[in-house]
Design an enzyme around this catalytic site. Structure first.
Site, PDB file in Angstrom:
ATOM      1  N   ASP A  82      -3.451   3.899   3.769  1.00 25.30           N
ATOM      2  CA  ASP A  82      -3.254   2.453   3.965  1.00 25.30           C
ATOM      3  C   ASP A  82      -4.252   1.659   3.122  1.00 25.30           C
ATOM      4  O   ASP A  82      -4.108   0.447   2.980  1.00 25.30           O
ATOM      5  CB  ASP A  82      -3.380   2.066   5.443  1.00 25.30           C
ATOM      6  CG  ASP A  82      -4.659   2.594   6.071  1.00 25.30           C
ATOM      7  OD1 ASP A  82      -4.861   3.825   6.059  1.00 25.30           O
ATOM      8  OD2 ASP A  82      -5.469   1.784   6.559  1.00 25.30           O
ATOM      9  N   ARG A  86       0.838  -1.201   0.000  1.00 22.64           N
ATOM     10  CA  ARG A  86       0.000   0.000   0.000  1.00 22.64           C
ATOM     11  C   ARG A  86       0.868   1.245   0.000  1.00 22.64           C
ATOM     12  O   ARG A  86       2.076   1.153   0.302  1.00 22.64           O
ATOM     13  CB  ARG A  86      -0.840   0.029   1.294  1.00 22.64           C
ATOM     14  CG  ARG A  86      -1.602  -1.252   1.543  1.00 22.64           C
ATOM     15  CD  ARG A  86      -1.666  -1.566   3.041  1.00 22.64           C
ATOM     16  NE  ARG A  86      -2.201  -2.915   3.258  1.00 22.64           N
ATOM     17  CZ  ARG A  86      -3.475  -3.188   3.486  1.00 22.64           C
ATOM     18  NH1 ARG A  86      -4.342  -2.218   3.593  1.00 22.64           N
ATOM     19  NH2 ARG A  86      -3.880  -4.434   3.638  1.00 22.64           N
TER      20      ARG A  86
HETATM   21  P1  AMP Z   1      -9.442  -0.596   7.907  1.00 25.10           P
HETATM   22  O1  AMP Z   1     -10.322   0.477   8.441  1.00 25.10           O
HETATM   23  O2  AMP Z   1     -10.138  -1.913   7.713  1.00 25.10           O
HETATM   24  O3  AMP Z   1      -8.652  -0.182   6.736  1.00 25.10           O
HETATM   25  O4  AMP Z   1      -8.400  -0.897   9.081  1.00 25.10           O
HETATM   26  C1  AMP Z   1      -7.494   0.053   9.574  1.00 25.10           C
HETATM   27  C2  AMP Z   1      -6.555  -0.621  10.540  1.00 25.10           C
HETATM   28  O5  AMP Z   1      -7.273  -1.138  11.671  1.00 25.10           O
HETATM   29  C3  AMP Z   1      -5.797  -1.809   9.963  1.00 25.10           C
HETATM   30  O6  AMP Z   1      -4.511  -1.799  10.535  1.00 25.10           O
HETATM   31  C4  AMP Z   1      -6.599  -2.992  10.440  1.00 25.10           C
HETATM   32  O7  AMP Z   1      -5.829  -4.163  10.509  1.00 25.10           O
HETATM   33  C5  AMP Z   1      -7.033  -2.531  11.812  1.00 25.10           C
HETATM   34  N1  AMP Z   1      -8.262  -3.188  12.264  1.00 25.10           N
HETATM   35  C6  AMP Z   1      -9.491  -3.011  11.762  1.00 25.10           C
HETATM   36  N2  AMP Z   1     -10.376  -3.789  12.421  1.00 25.10           N
HETATM   37  C7  AMP Z   1      -9.693  -4.476  13.362  1.00 25.10           C
HETATM   38  C8  AMP Z   1     -10.036  -5.437  14.356  1.00 25.10           C
HETATM   39  N3  AMP Z   1     -11.299  -5.853  14.515  1.00 25.10           N
HETATM   40  N4  AMP Z   1      -9.049  -5.924  15.112  1.00 25.10           N
HETATM   41  C9  AMP Z   1      -7.786  -5.526  14.958  1.00 25.10           C
HETATM   42  N5  AMP Z   1      -7.386  -4.624  14.051  1.00 25.10           N
HETATM   43  C10 AMP Z   1      -8.324  -4.100  13.253  1.00 25.10           C
HETATM   44 MG    MG Z   2      -7.399  -1.029   5.539  1.00 23.89          MG
END
Ligand code: AMP
Ligand code: MG
Length: 487
Positions: free
Chosen positions: A255, A186
């Protein structure tokens, strides 16, 4: 708990990412789940990967795609990355995902195979590492719809329920999505590399990424500048394709921007029904940072963050490097405009490239906004001449526009019929409309009824065929429609 290994299916894994410096990943097994059950298996994609659905029972596939039984060659890792989330920088990483490796199919193509929702990792921060069924089905539906629309995207291979609950605002069934991607590198991976303050590590990541996605850059005078330009070019094309179909990503954090140019991370994304450039669906996007019409400038902002990470590699002289990188980032607007215009011409059946085309297109958009016209159907109905029932087609100013447009396509040497045929191939009849997706998810999650979901997916795989059920716009205006981050 031990994880069983299997070699009954023709997986063939490579682990090139683990040759990067150790900072970039940790070895991490998926955390076993109590009762995996296969909900969706993407047969065409399985075939593309060279895997045979019949080789295993649904239960055995469920065991594989839950992470309870790992393919023998899998060496799961969680990747480190950083990112600007709504403009604020943070160290992140796969907090609920693991990469099994890059599967190589019989044609020699490489595919990252990742489990999303597979348990905690060292990057989980305060998260549980898990995912809920609804958002994983949502990613499956929308990513496969994007793929059928010929828009570069990560793919969805399978969804399994875990037999465990996840706690969100309410208790929800847990699930794991198997995501297939060109890679998971990314903009945020490069931002992470910058935080290491070690040019050799940054160079290792850049060289690796160039080898994997942009090998043609190696032969250029300045490979890192060529790399930056190539990434910018792919993003300009990608964002233009989103705009053409009315797709709103919803969380364009750095990201969530893939270096390979695929759409990645389907969280609060949605397709717009009625055309309005300021449309926002995400409940957390209160300022409209990621609104429909903001997507091109936000992509450029993200690419500027990417360009900054490459400054030490582009030239020894930092000032010169900054100048070159800035020029490249500035080029994004023109590249986007060219790609956008090309696609809009296709949507309107315009073969001749005339200076007045932009005006013609923008006039239509203004009329669509004024008449609260359905974005998808306005273009679809223009294509097929089945236009009379939409409100916009009764608007006096629209009638003037229509005459003008008709004149444009009739005077082309290709003629009106050819234009309409072209338009039917570029203006989808079926998109994953919010009300349809919500209905599919609620039947699936609340009643374990997957029929509507499967029918919807089948229709989305043929987006250029009119469908009685799935082409219909929502009955009422969905003013209050909100999406939530897929956590
Ligand atoms: P995202 O919003 O899905 O792009 O996630 C942003 C960050 O939060 C990334 O580093 C994900 O791995 C982390 N993340 C999102 N949901 C969870 C979760 N339920 N447990 C742990 N990490 C999470
Ligand atoms: Mg993400």
């Amino acid at each position: 708990m031990n994880i069983q290994k299997t070699n009954k299916v023709a997986w063939h894994f490579n682990h090139s990412y683990t040759k990067l410096p150790k900072d970039f990943f940790v070895e991490q097994l998926p955390v076993k789940v109590s009762n995996p059950k296969l909900i969706l298996l993407n047969e065409p994609l399985l075939k593309t990967l060279g895997l045979d659905k019949e080789a295993l029972s649904p239960d055995a596939w469920g065991n594989i795609f839950s992470g309870n039984t790992l393919p023998e060659e899998a060496k799961p890792i969680a990747e480190a990355y950083a990112g600007h989330q709504f403009g604020h920088f943070a160290l992140l990483g796969d907090g609920r995902a693991v990469l099994l490796g890059e599967h190589i199919n019989p044609e020699g193509n490489h595919f990252d195979i990742q489990f999303k929702g597979s348990g905690q990792t060292p990057y989980s921060r305060r998260g549980d590492g898990r995912a809920a069924l609804g958002p994983m089905l949502r990613e499956f539906i929308i990513s496969e719809a994007m793929s059928a629309l010929n828009i570069p995207t990560t793919r969805s291979l399978a969804v399994v329920t875990t037999g465990e609950s996840v706690m969100r605002d309410e208790v929800l069934p847990g699930a794991i999505l198997t995501r297939v991607a060109k890679s998971h590198i990314r903009v945020g991976t490069f931002q992470f590399a910058s935080t290491l303050n070690d040019i050799n590590k940054l160079k290792a990541l850049a060289d690796y990424t160039i080898d994997r996605h942009y090998p043609e850059c190696k032969a250029k005078d300045n490979p890192y500048l060529a790399f930056l330009n190539a990434v910018i070019e792919r993003q300009a094309l990608l964002i233009s394709q989103w705009m053409h179909v009315g797709f709103i990503h919803g969380v364009m954090n750095t990201d969530n921007m893939s270096i390979s140019g695929e759409t990645i991370d389907y969280g609060p994304c949605a397709f717009m029904d009625r055309y309005h450039p300021e449309t926002v669906f995400s409940s957390i996007d209160r300022q409209g940072r990621y609104a429909y019409s903001n997507q091109p400038p936000i992509a450029q902002w993200n690419l500027a963050r990417f360009a900054e990470t490459l400054i030490p590699l582009i030239d020894h002289n930092a000032d010169k490097s900054i100048e070159l990188a800035s020029q490249s980032v500035n080029n994004f607007s023109d590249q986007f405009q060219i790609a956008w215009l090309k696609g809009m011409r296709q949507k309107l059946g315009l073969f001749n490239e005339e200076a007045s085309d932009i005006e013609l297109i923008n006039e239509l958009l203004v009329l669509m906004q004024k008449n609260k016209a359905d974005y998808t159907l306005t273009f679809r109905h223009l294509s097929s001449d089945a236009i009379l029932k939409d409100t916009i087609f009764k608007d006096a100013s629209f009638k003037v526009w229509y005459k003008n447009w008709l004149h444009c396509i009739q005077k082309q040497k290709e003629g009106e019929e050819t234009s309409r045929l072209k338009m039917l191939k570029h203006n989808p009849a079926v998109i994953p409309r919010n009300y349809l997706v919500e209905k599919a998810l609620s039947l699936a999650v609340a009643d374990q009824d997957y029929k509507f979901l499967n029918d919807l997916i089948a229709a989305l795989l043929k987006p250029y065929e009119d469908s009685k059920v799935f082409s219909e716009p929502p009955i009422e205006e969905e003013k209050s429609y909100k999406t939530f981050c897929g956590t």
